[in-house]
Write a protein that holds these residues in place. Structure first.
Motif, PDB file in Angstrom:
ATOM      1  N   ILE A  85      54.639  23.196   2.098  1.00  0.00           N
ATOM      2  CA  ILE A  85      54.730  21.774   1.772  1.00  0.00           C
ATOM      3  C   ILE A  85      54.129  20.927   2.898  1.00  0.00           C
ATOM      4  O   ILE A  85      53.377  19.990   2.649  1.00  0.00           O
ATOM      5  CB  ILE A  85      56.192  21.394   1.468  1.00  0.00           C
ATOM      6  N   GLU A  86      54.432  21.273   4.129  1.00  0.00           N
ATOM      7  CA  GLU A  86      53.912  20.505   5.262  1.00  0.00           C
ATOM      8  C   GLU A  86      52.403  20.649   5.427  1.00  0.00           C
ATOM      9  O   GLU A  86      51.728  19.714   5.829  1.00  0.00           O
ATOM     10  CB  GLU A  86      54.646  20.909   6.542  1.00  0.00           C
ATOM     11  N   ASN A  87      51.847  21.830   5.112  1.00  0.00           N
ATOM     12  CA  ASN A  87      50.407  22.060   5.253  1.00  0.00           C
ATOM     13  C   ASN A  87      49.601  21.631   4.036  1.00  0.00           C
ATOM     14  O   ASN A  87      48.373  21.599   4.094  1.00  0.00           O
ATOM     15  CB  ASN A  87      50.131  23.532   5.560  1.00  0.00           C
ATOM     16  N   ALA A  88      50.269  21.313   2.948  1.00  0.00           N
ATOM     17  CA  ALA A  88      49.566  20.871   1.746  1.00  0.00           C
ATOM     18  C   ALA A  88      48.908  19.516   1.995  1.00  0.00           C
ATOM     19  O   ALA A  88      49.467  18.654   2.684  1.00  0.00           O
ATOM     20  CB  ALA A  88      50.539  20.777   0.576  1.00  0.00           C
ATOM     21  N   GLU A  89      47.718  19.355   1.441  1.00  0.00           N
ATOM     22  CA  GLU A  89      47.046  18.057   1.479  1.00  0.00           C
ATOM     23  C   GLU A  89      47.529  17.184   0.318  1.00  0.00           C
ATOM     24  O   GLU A  89      47.469  15.963   0.393  1.00  0.00           O
ATOM     25  CB  GLU A  89      45.535  18.262   1.394  1.00  0.00           C
ATOM     26  N   LEU A  90      47.997  17.854  -0.743  1.00  0.00           N
ATOM     27  CA  LEU A  90      48.527  17.165  -1.915  1.00  0.00           C
ATOM     28  C   LEU A  90      49.738  17.946  -2.412  1.00  0.00           C
ATOM     29  O   LEU A  90      49.670  19.166  -2.557  1.00  0.00           O
ATOM     30  CB  LEU A  90      47.467  17.086  -3.025  1.00  0.00           C
ATOM     31  N   SER A 154      55.728  11.296   1.655  1.00  0.00           N
ATOM     32  CA  SER A 154      55.467  10.512   0.445  1.00  0.00           C
ATOM     33  C   SER A 154      54.001  10.102   0.303  1.00  0.00           C
ATOM     34  O   SER A 154      53.537   9.904  -0.814  1.00  0.00           O
ATOM     35  CB  SER A 154      56.366   9.276   0.415  1.00  0.00           C
ATOM     36  N   ASN A 155      53.278  10.013   1.410  1.00  0.00           N
ATOM     37  CA  ASN A 155      51.866   9.635   1.350  1.00  0.00           C
ATOM     38  C   ASN A 155      50.995  10.697   0.674  1.00  0.00           C
ATOM     39  O   ASN A 155      49.868  10.404   0.268  1.00  0.00           O
ATOM     40  CB  ASN A 155      51.327   9.356   2.760  1.00  0.00           C
ATOM     41  N   LYS A 156      51.510  11.906   0.523  1.00  0.00           N
ATOM     42  CA  LYS A 156      50.723  12.950  -0.131  1.00  0.00           C
ATOM     43  C   LYS A 156      51.444  13.567  -1.334  1.00  0.00           C
ATOM     44  O   LYS A 156      51.030  14.591  -1.842  1.00  0.00           O
ATOM     45  CB  LYS A 156      50.309  14.032   0.874  1.00  0.00           C
ATOM     46  N   ILE A 157      52.515  12.907  -1.790  1.00  0.00           N
ATOM     47  CA  ILE A 157      53.254  13.376  -2.970  1.00  0.00           C
ATOM     48  C   ILE A 157      52.809  12.592  -4.191  1.00  0.00           C
ATOM     49  O   ILE A 157      52.819  11.359  -4.189  1.00  0.00           O
ATOM     50  CB  ILE A 157      54.779  13.224  -2.787  1.00  0.00           C
ATOM     51  N   LEU A 158      52.420  13.321  -5.223  1.00  0.00           N
ATOM     52  CA  LEU A 158      52.100  12.735  -6.510  1.00  0.00           C
ATOM     53  C   LEU A 158      53.187  13.178  -7.482  1.00  0.00           C
ATOM     54  O   LEU A 158      53.338  14.372  -7.742  1.00  0.00           O
ATOM     55  CB  LEU A 158      50.725  13.216  -7.001  1.00  0.00           C
ATOM     56  N   VAL A 159      53.970  12.225  -7.974  1.00  0.00           N
ATOM     57  CA  VAL A 159      55.034  12.533  -8.929  1.00  0.00           C
ATOM     58  C   VAL A 159      54.484  12.307 -10.330  1.00  0.00           C
ATOM     59  O   VAL A 159      53.941  11.238 -10.630  1.00  0.00           O
ATOM     60  CB  VAL A 159      56.284  11.653  -8.704  1.00  0.00           C
ATOM     61  N   ILE A 160      54.615  13.336 -11.156  1.00  0.00           N
ATOM     62  CA  ILE A 160      54.171  13.254 -12.542  1.00  0.00           C
ATOM     63  C   ILE A 160      55.395  13.433 -13.430  1.00  0.00           C
ATOM     64  O   ILE A 160      56.078  14.448 -13.336  1.00  0.00           O
ATOM     65  CB  ILE A 160      53.080  14.310 -12.837  1.00  0.00           C
ATOM     66  N   ASN A 161      55.652  12.422 -14.273  1.00  0.00           N
ATOM     67  CA  ASN A 161      56.832  12.435 -15.127  1.00  0.00           C
ATOM     68  C   ASN A 161      56.538  12.799 -16.584  1.00  0.00           C
ATOM     69  O   ASN A 161      57.456  13.165 -17.304  1.00  0.00           O
ATOM     70  CB  ASN A 161      57.528  11.070 -15.119  1.00  0.00           C
ATOM     71  N   LYS A 162      55.295  12.636 -17.001  1.00  0.00           N
ATOM     72  CA  LYS A 162      54.980  12.915 -18.407  1.00  0.00           C
ATOM     73  C   LYS A 162      53.531  13.353 -18.559  1.00  0.00           C
ATOM     74  O   LYS A 162      52.715  13.172 -17.663  1.00  0.00           O
ATOM     75  CB  LYS A 162      55.293  11.724 -19.296  1.00  0.00           C
TER      76      LYS A 162
END
Length: 178
Positions: A85-90, A154-162
């Motif tokens: 998670i920490e090394n992920a770019e997205l 949060s700057n690299k988290i994309l939340v997808i709900n649907k």
């Protein structure tokens, strides 16, 4: 204007959220290998799976993370996954509605039992029931735990709900590759 495409992507979500489907699709689209955390935990054998030791699991995951490109997907957000998670770019968090995930669990089970969908495990009724338990646990414990531990990213988290949000993300991805 063309955006940079992430080369290190971590996908998280509950059972039935679409993690593997998304990882497989992104892998093909971006030509980046994907890894399922369940296959990091388990050594798959025809006669039954064998759980890796914590040391083996961590070594395997760190080997993956040290590559230049990867997509890692899984429900896990325990400490052993933090390097990913920490090394992920997205980080893509598939926060799909509980009822949609429940429907997908039922659908998947029947497709697997009919031989229309493959799985890394034997689709037993016991596993089927556990998936409902895991789905509820993720909703009550896993999701809050994810935000408490990894909200700092949060700057690299994309939340997808649907699905419409996922479709929009994939469309943007296609546009930015042109």
């Amino acid at each position: 204007m063309k955006k940079n495409i992430s080369n290190k992507i971590h996908i998280i979500g509950s059972v039935g959220s679409g993690k593997t489907t998304l990882a497989r699709g992104l892998s093909t689209k971006l030509n980046i290998p994907y890894y399922e955390l369940d296959n990091v935990v388990w050594i798959r054998h025809k006669n039954g799976d064998i759980r890796r030791s914590e040391e083996e699991r961590d070594k395997y995951l760190n080997t993956v993370i040290n590559n230049e490109t990867w997509i890692i997907e899984g429900v896990h957000n325990d400490a052993w996954v933090s390097n990913s998670i920490e090394n992920a770019e997205l980080i893509i968090f598939l926060d799909i509605d509980y009822s949609v995930r429940t429907y997908r669990i039922v659908k998947r089970f029947f497709l697997q039992k009919l031989g229309l969908e493959k799985s890394h495990y034997k689709p037993t009724f016991t596993i089927f029931l556990k998936m409902f338990k895991w789905n509820k646990h993720f909703e009550q414990v896993g999701k809050p735990n994810f935000y408490n531990k990894y909200g700092i990213h949060s700057n690299k988290i994309l939340v997808i709900n649907k699905k419409s949000e996922l479709d929009s993300f994939l469309k943007d991805l296609d546009y930015n590759r042109i």
